[in-house]
Design a protein around this motif. Structure first.
Motif, PDB file in Angstrom:
ATOM      1  N   ARG A  64      34.654  36.330  42.216  1.00 42.72           N
ATOM      2  CA  ARG A  64      34.325  36.802  40.899  1.00 42.72           C
ATOM      3  C   ARG A  64      35.243  37.936  40.580  1.00 42.72           C
ATOM      4  NH1 ARG A  64      28.537  35.521  39.123  1.00 42.72           N
ATOM      5  NH2 ARG A  64      28.554  33.505  39.967  1.00 42.72           N
ATOM      6  N   LEU A  65      36.422  37.596  40.157  1.00 43.95           N
ATOM      7  CA  LEU A  65      37.410  38.617  39.890  1.00 43.95           C
ATOM      8  C   LEU A  65      36.786  39.541  38.943  1.00 43.95           C
ATOM      9  CD1 LEU A  65      40.466  39.332  40.303  1.00 43.95           C
ATOM     10  CD2 LEU A  65      40.867  38.102  38.370  1.00 43.95           C
ATOM     11  N   PHE A  66      35.765  39.099  38.473  1.00 38.04           N
ATOM     12  CA  PHE A  66      35.602  39.974  37.413  1.00 38.04           C
ATOM     13  C   PHE A  66      34.147  39.946  36.939  1.00 38.04           C
ATOM     14  CE2 PHE A  66      39.955  38.073  37.412  1.00 38.04           C
ATOM     15  CZ  PHE A  66      40.564  39.097  38.052  1.00 38.04           C
ATOM     16  N   THR A  67      33.000  39.942  38.099  1.00 43.56           N
ATOM     17  CA  THR A  67      31.555  40.113  37.830  1.00 43.56           C
ATOM     18  C   THR A  67      30.877  40.866  38.971  1.00 43.56           C
ATOM     19  OG1 THR A  67      30.391  38.447  38.946  1.00 43.56           O
ATOM     20  CG2 THR A  67      31.408  37.746  36.984  1.00 43.56           C
ATOM     21  N   PRO A  68      29.633  41.305  38.785  1.00 41.44           N
ATOM     22  CA  PRO A  68      29.042  42.082  39.853  1.00 41.44           C
ATOM     23  C   PRO A  68      29.041  41.343  41.170  1.00 41.44           C
ATOM     24  CG  PRO A  68      27.716  42.222  37.900  1.00 41.44           C
ATOM     25  CD  PRO A  68      28.793  41.209  37.635  1.00 41.44           C
ATOM     26  N   PHE A  70      33.870  37.727  44.394  1.00 40.98           N
ATOM     27  CA  PHE A  70      34.898  38.732  44.181  1.00 40.98           C
ATOM     28  C   PHE A  70      34.797  39.290  42.796  1.00 40.98           C
ATOM     29  CE2 PHE A  70      38.933  40.470  43.792  1.00 40.98           C
ATOM     30  CZ  PHE A  70      39.604  39.868  42.769  1.00 40.98           C
ATOM     31  N   SER A  71      34.799  40.615  42.641  1.00 38.63           N
ATOM     32  CA  SER A  71      34.600  41.242  41.345  1.00 38.63           C
ATOM     33  C   SER A  71      35.547  42.385  41.129  1.00 38.63           C
ATOM     34  CB  SER A  71      33.160  41.748  41.263  1.00 38.63           C
ATOM     35  OG  SER A  71      33.015  42.629  40.189  1.00 38.63           O
ATOM     36  N   CYS A  72      35.938  42.623  39.876  1.00 37.45           N
ATOM     37  CA  CYS A  72      36.800  43.761  39.590  1.00 37.45           C
ATOM     38  C   CYS A  72      36.030  44.780  38.795  1.00 37.45           C
ATOM     39  CB  CYS A  72      38.068  43.337  38.858  1.00 37.45           C
ATOM     40  SG  CYS A  72      37.805  42.566  37.274  1.00 37.45           S
ATOM     41  N   GLU A  73      34.946  45.250  39.347  1.00 35.10           N
ATOM     42  CA  GLU A  73      34.093  46.171  38.643  1.00 35.10           C
ATOM     43  C   GLU A  73      34.598  47.596  38.740  1.00 35.10           C
ATOM     44  OE1 GLU A  73      30.361  45.503  40.482  1.00 35.10           O
ATOM     45  OE2 GLU A  73      30.285  43.431  39.863  1.00 35.10           O
ATOM     46  N   LYS A  74      34.234  48.411  37.756  1.00 37.69           N
ATOM     47  CA  LYS A  74      34.708  49.792  37.664  1.00 37.69           C
ATOM     48  C   LYS A  74      33.973  50.702  38.622  1.00 37.69           C
ATOM     49  CE  LYS A  74      36.302  53.666  36.116  1.00 37.69           C
ATOM     50  NZ  LYS A  74      37.356  54.257  36.819  1.00 37.69           N
ATOM     51  N   LEU A  88      35.733  44.720  43.934  1.00 34.92           N
ATOM     52  CA  LEU A  88      37.064  44.631  44.519  1.00 34.92           C
ATOM     53  C   LEU A  88      38.106  45.391  43.717  1.00 34.92           C
ATOM     54  CD1 LEU A  88      37.322  41.018  45.922  1.00 34.92           C
ATOM     55  CD2 LEU A  88      36.463  43.107  46.951  1.00 34.92           C
ATOM     56  N   ALA A  89      37.969  45.419  42.406  1.00 34.35           N
ATOM     57  CA  ALA A  89      38.899  46.175  41.567  1.00 34.35           C
ATOM     58  C   ALA A  89      38.254  46.405  40.221  1.00 34.35           C
ATOM     59  CB  ALA A  89      40.231  45.427  41.410  1.00 34.35           C
ATOM     60  N   SER A  90      38.697  47.414  39.486  1.00 39.55           N
ATOM     61  CA  SER A  90      38.068  47.726  38.215  1.00 39.55           C
ATOM     62  C   SER A  90      39.003  48.513  37.321  1.00 39.55           C
ATOM     63  CB  SER A  90      36.801  48.544  38.450  1.00 39.55           C
ATOM     64  OG  SER A  90      37.135  49.821  38.957  1.00 39.55           O
ATOM     65  N   SER A  95      40.610  47.961  48.655  1.00 36.70           N
ATOM     66  CA  SER A  95      41.598  47.337  49.541  1.00 36.70           C
ATOM     67  C   SER A  95      40.979  46.901  50.860  1.00 36.70           C
ATOM     68  CB  SER A  95      42.754  48.300  49.798  1.00 36.70           C
ATOM     69  OG  SER A  95      42.285  49.533  50.317  1.00 36.70           O
ATOM     70  N   THR A  96      39.862  47.517  51.250  1.00 34.22           N
ATOM     71  CA  THR A  96      39.182  47.101  52.478  1.00 34.22           C
ATOM     72  C   THR A  96      38.698  45.667  52.354  1.00 34.22           C
ATOM     73  OG1 THR A  96      38.469  49.387  52.901  1.00 34.22           O
ATOM     74  CG2 THR A  96      37.285  47.630  54.056  1.00 34.22           C
TER      75      THR A  96
END
Length: 269
Positions: A5-9, A21-25, A158-160, A177-178
């Motif tokens: 989830r590059l991009f969810t909680p 996988f998520s890119c949360e802030k 993972l990223a935000s 990065s871990t």
């Protein structure tokens, strides 16, 4: 294929390796109930979904990896969207101004050297589009418009990143990065970071209207509020399965800009 989830909680890092996988802030472990009804109303008024919103330092985290600062929550900016086919490419009206303009990116020493390689690749990808906005990696803290730095210990993403403010790009990308590791720096990691930089300069998720498209599971509309939509001429009417701004991505996948992405980037910048 494992879907990140590059991009969810994302479930917190407890024991076994993560499958989402998520890119949360910027968010350490917080309680979702801390979001007040007033804040939920502010999120909705800005055209974002309050589902799974979480408090973070300086604002709230929504849609998995987007930070709405307290300043933004208390304002009423005119958000609009840019559509590419049926799986839309979205932007906010909070864009980088003063074009043509060079945006400088610094990789903090808190990140492994693989992230320097990944950043150089994302810079190459953007600059190859001959936009009115260009990117340069710098070493100096004082000259950096965007800094990539390691996320807090125990972070559940993972990223935000966030959106531009005052005509300037969002200034920080937090990188777990871990969890992400150091493999596939010029492909997978570069794609993740290019996505976050996409947020920093004003882009939303391509599958904004239905995160099910890239994330699977039940259909989730990130929320459109009363914002408008602009269809980009010359783009296809079918799905766009390889956009760099899709909400989710397969582990280890590579998404350089596709034709629709290039159209979107050139339309905005």
């Amino acid at each position: 294929m494992k879907v990140n989830r590059l991009f969810t909680p994302l479930a917190l890092l407890v024991g076994a390796a993560m499958s989402l996988f998520s890119c949360e802030k910027k968010q350490e472990v917080v309680t979702k109930n801390e979001i007040s009804e007033e804040t939920i109303g502010q999120i909705s008024a800005l055209g974002f979904s309050a589902k799974d919103a979480q408090k973070v330092d300086g604002g709230v985290l929504v849609e998995g990896d987007i930070v709405l600062t307290n300043e933004m929550l208390n304002s009423t900016p005119d958000y609009s969207m840019m559509r590419v086919g049926e799986d839309e490419q979205y932007r906010t009206t909070n864009l980088v101004t003063g074009l043509p303009r060079n945006i400088t990116i610094r990789v903090s020493s808190t990140l492994p050297s693989a992230y320097v390689t990944a950043t150089d690749e994302l810079v190459r990808r953007y600059n190859a589009q001959n936009l009115r906005i260009t990117f340069t990696r710098v070493a100096s803290t004082s000259s950096a418009n965007i800094t990539l730095t390691k996320s807090p210990s125990g972070a559940g993403y993972l990223a935000s990143a966030g959106f531009p403010s005052g005509g300037n790009p969002y200034s920080q990308v937090l990188v777990n990065s871990t969890a992400l590791g150091t493999a596939n720096a010029s492909t997978y990691l570069a794609t993740v970071l290019a996505h976050e930089v996409g947020h920093c300069i004003g882009f939303r998720h391509t599958d904004y209207m239905s995160r099910q498209y890239s994330c699977g599971g039940s259909a989730v509309n990130e929320g459109a509020s009363t914002v408008g939509a602009i269809l980009i001429p010359g783009t296809p009417s079918g799905p766009d399965p390889s956009s760099w701004m899709l909400a989710c991505i397969g582990s280890g996948a590579n998404r350089p800009f596709n034709t629709n992405d290039r159209t979107a980037l050139n339309y905005v910048y």
